[in-house]
Design an enzyme around this catalytic site. Structure first.
Site, short mmCIF file in Angstrom:
data_model
loop_
_atom_site.label_atom_id
_atom_site.label_comp_id
_atom_site.label_asym_id
_atom_site.label_seq_id
_atom_site.Cartn_x
_atom_site.Cartn_y
_atom_site.Cartn_z
N LEU A 339 0.83 -1.19 0.00
CA LEU A 339 0.00 0.00 0.00
C LEU A 339 0.87 1.25 0.00
CD1 LEU A 339 -2.53 1.78 0.49
CD2 LEU A 339 -2.38 1.15 2.91
N CYS A 340 0.61 2.18 -0.95
CA CYS A 340 1.27 3.47 -1.00
C CYS A 340 2.80 3.29 -1.01
CB CYS A 340 0.81 4.35 0.15
SG CYS A 340 1.28 6.09 0.00
N LEU A 341 3.51 3.84 -0.04
CA LEU A 341 4.96 3.68 0.00
C LEU A 341 5.34 2.21 0.17
CD1 LEU A 341 7.82 4.72 0.11
CD2 LEU A 341 7.42 5.48 2.46
#
Length: 603
Positions: A339-341
């Site tokens: 997720l994301c980073l």
């Protein structure tokens, strides 16, 4: 790096303003114009360098003052633009006043501005009361005039994006709804409560001033708590090092898929966005659908971790987790979800393993993730050269990026929803902030190690090294084109942190089969999307993704269900056969504590 070494922006004053077309028969006036421009450029660039070393310049983290100065000087070279915009604005104001007079006596007349759908102006008074209607018209005319000036200014696109964002942020801050004297809803509330709402709002303001750094509270404290009704999916911590804890979740089905599933969360916030409250937990959803789920919970960095870099997050995070999972389950391959980073690190993991010749990831899922940073959207305003340089100076002193720095950035990117909405409700109307699991998680911010964060900003946002195939991690050069596993990319239509079209660009680079899915809502709500009547997503059954994301969208079909169900089907076909659940931990990695572990409580 000293303040004096910091270049204010990535362009010189020579690039601002319209330039005369080169001519073989240049006149003395052309030569004079060139020399005047060069002199002005030299003087102003020197002034910016000196300004950046002043206390005010150091406080100006995103170089807003130089950006506005450059734009103003550029507009000065285009007097016709200012005249045209000013004329339209004055004409609109005159028409608005005339229309307001007609509406005051009962006429139903449209104004010069077609009113946009805006929940700030939902109160009926903004339509029914001629004075409030006029106030909104004046505000929107002014907003449109500023937009036209920024759009028409002869400046570089990167500077235009920054100035447009900062201008909109200032416009939002002075919206008439943000003042008690011009907010009909707040005034009505004061009358209905006999002034008690005003008194309660003042109490809320003073409390936030003392306890919340002067920012309005977004959530009611004490309702949602980690371990109580957040991050409560049963499991055990089966491994711990100085960087992360690895949680293994207890199975809820008699049989599980053969290939285990590892969750790679971001470390900008705590991991439990993936294991929110019961019924809203993606972890629990995966467990209930027959997956053996492991999850990384990162430690909240402090000064002692200043030298921890992306290499450490890769080697001591997902790659170490792969070793532990293999030892516990006996499976050589793992399905990876980021997720994301954490999704960016997932792609780094895939490319690094390819570079060293190891095949340990069966397939990967990317949730609201950027892997191509060439078009970062609004976040690019905070990640240009000057902003990154100033962050580096700050982090060099402390060893980390303070927790509230990133939180304030994200809040500013959605100022109306995450700042001014609570100014109105909490401070002006005297309401209590809501009890909301998402906002409780959002406020539970973490720090970022100095070396890692500087590398991430420079290599990804400034240089886009991962997408270009030139990023070096742990002695290896990473190439996204080498990734040939099946991949699932989930993006959200209103995402302001990882814009969906930017996420789509990254999905085009790997050579494996890619399923791209677009969820409704924003960066976080688009992920925390359990089955509900409002859920929907778009998907297209294509053999190959088209280069243009809008072509994909035109071919996609809207489905009135959550993407969770689409993903459950996709990954179940790529998780092997069914087996008896593996043990919780092993002799080499015995359970250390119950989930959610200890690192999640780190402050």
């Amino acid at each position: 790096m000293t303040a004096a070494d910091t270049k204010p922006l990535d362009l010189s004053w020579d690039e601002v303003g319209p330039k005369p077309e080169p001519s073989l028969d240049s006149s003395p006036w052309d030569e004079l114009d060139r020399r005047v421009r060069a002199s002005i450029s030299e003087v102003l660039n020197r002034a910016e360098r000196q300004f950046s070393s002043t206390p005010l310049g150091r406080m100006d983290a995103v170089a807003a003052i130089p950006a506005f100065t450059r734009t103003a000087m550029a507009l000065a070279t285009e007097p016709n633009l200012a005249l045209q915009v000013g004329t339209r604005y004055a004409t609109g104001i005159l028409r608005a006043w005339a229309t307001a007079g007609a509406r005051a006596v009962g006429a139903k007349v449209d104004g010069p501005v077609e009113e946009k759908r805006d929940k700030r102006f939902a109160d009926p008074a903004w339509k029914d009361n001629a004075a409030f209607w006029l106030l909104r018209q004046e505000f929107e005319l002014w907003e449109q005039a500023l937009e036209d000036l920024v759009e028409g200014a002869p400046i570089e696109d990167a500077l235009r994006v920054k100035v447009a964002f900062l201008t909109q942020a200032m416009v939002d801050a002075v919206a008439p709804t943000n003042s008690f004297a011009t907010n009909p809803d707040a005034m009505r509330r004061a009358i209905e409560t006999g002034g008690l709402s005003v008194m309660k709002g003042a109490q809320n303001f003073l409390h936030d001033l003392a306890e919340n750094n002067g920012m309005p509270s977004q959530y009611r404290k004490g309702v949602y708590e980690v371990g109580k009704n957040l991050a409560v999916t049963p499991g055990k911590v089966v491994f711990r090092n100085d960087l992360m804890e690895l949680i293994q979740y207890s199975p809820t089905t008699e049989q599980v898929f053969e290939i285990p599933l590892l969750f790679s969360p971001p470390w900008i916030n705590k991991y439990y966005i993936m294991d929110l409250s019961p019924g809203r937990s993606l972890v629990q959803w995966a467990v209930d659908h027959g997956h053996t789920v492991f999850l990384i919970s990162y430690r909240n960095p402090d000064e002692s971790m200043r030298s921890v870099g992306m290499n450490d997050y890769l080697l001591n995070g997902p790659l170490t987790a792969l070793d532990v999972i293999e030892e516990i389950t006996g499976q050589q391959k793992v399905n990876l979800l980021g997720l994301c980073l954490g999704g960016t690190l997932t792609m780094i993991s895939l490319t690094y393993l390819d570079a060293i010749g190891k095949d340990r990831i069966n397939n990967a899922t990317f949730l609201n993730t950027l892997t191509d940073f060439s078009q970062p959207g609004a976040l690019g305003v905070f990640t240009d050269e000057v902003s990154v340089s100033k962050l580096e100076q700050q982090m060099n002193q402390t060893g980390f990026l303070p927790a509230d720095n990133m939180a304030k950035t994200f809040n500013l990117m959605r100022g109306n929803d995450l700042i001014w909405n609570y100014v109105v409700n909490n401070w002006m109307k005297g309401e209590e902030p809501p009890a909301f699991d998402l906002l409780t998680w959002n406020a539970d911010s973490t720090r970022m190690p100095a070396v890692m964060h500087a590398f991430y900003l420079r290599s990804c946002y400034l240089k886009n090294q991962l997408a270009r195939g030139v990023m070096e991690i742990a002695g290896e050069t990473l190439n996204m084109k080498s990734v040939d596993q099946d991949l699932y990319f989930l993006a959200a239509e209103q995402d302001h942190i990882a814009p969906w079209r930017s996420s789509y660009k990254g999905a085009l680079i790997p050579t494996g089969n890619v399923r791209f899915v677009l969820s409704n809502s924003g960066h976080i709500a688009g992920i925390v999307n359990p089955p509900n009547p409002k859920s929907k997503h778009w998907a297209a059954d294509l053999d190959e993704l088209p280069e243009n994301p809008d072509e994909w969208l035109a071919a996609a079909t809207m489905k009135p269900i959550t993407w969770w169900e689409d993903w459950a089907t996709w990954i179940s076909q790529r998780a092997g056969g069914k087996i008896t659940p593996p043990p919780m931990g092993s002799e080499s990695h015995p359970p250390l504590s119950d989930a959610p572990g200890t690192y999640v409580f780190g402050k």
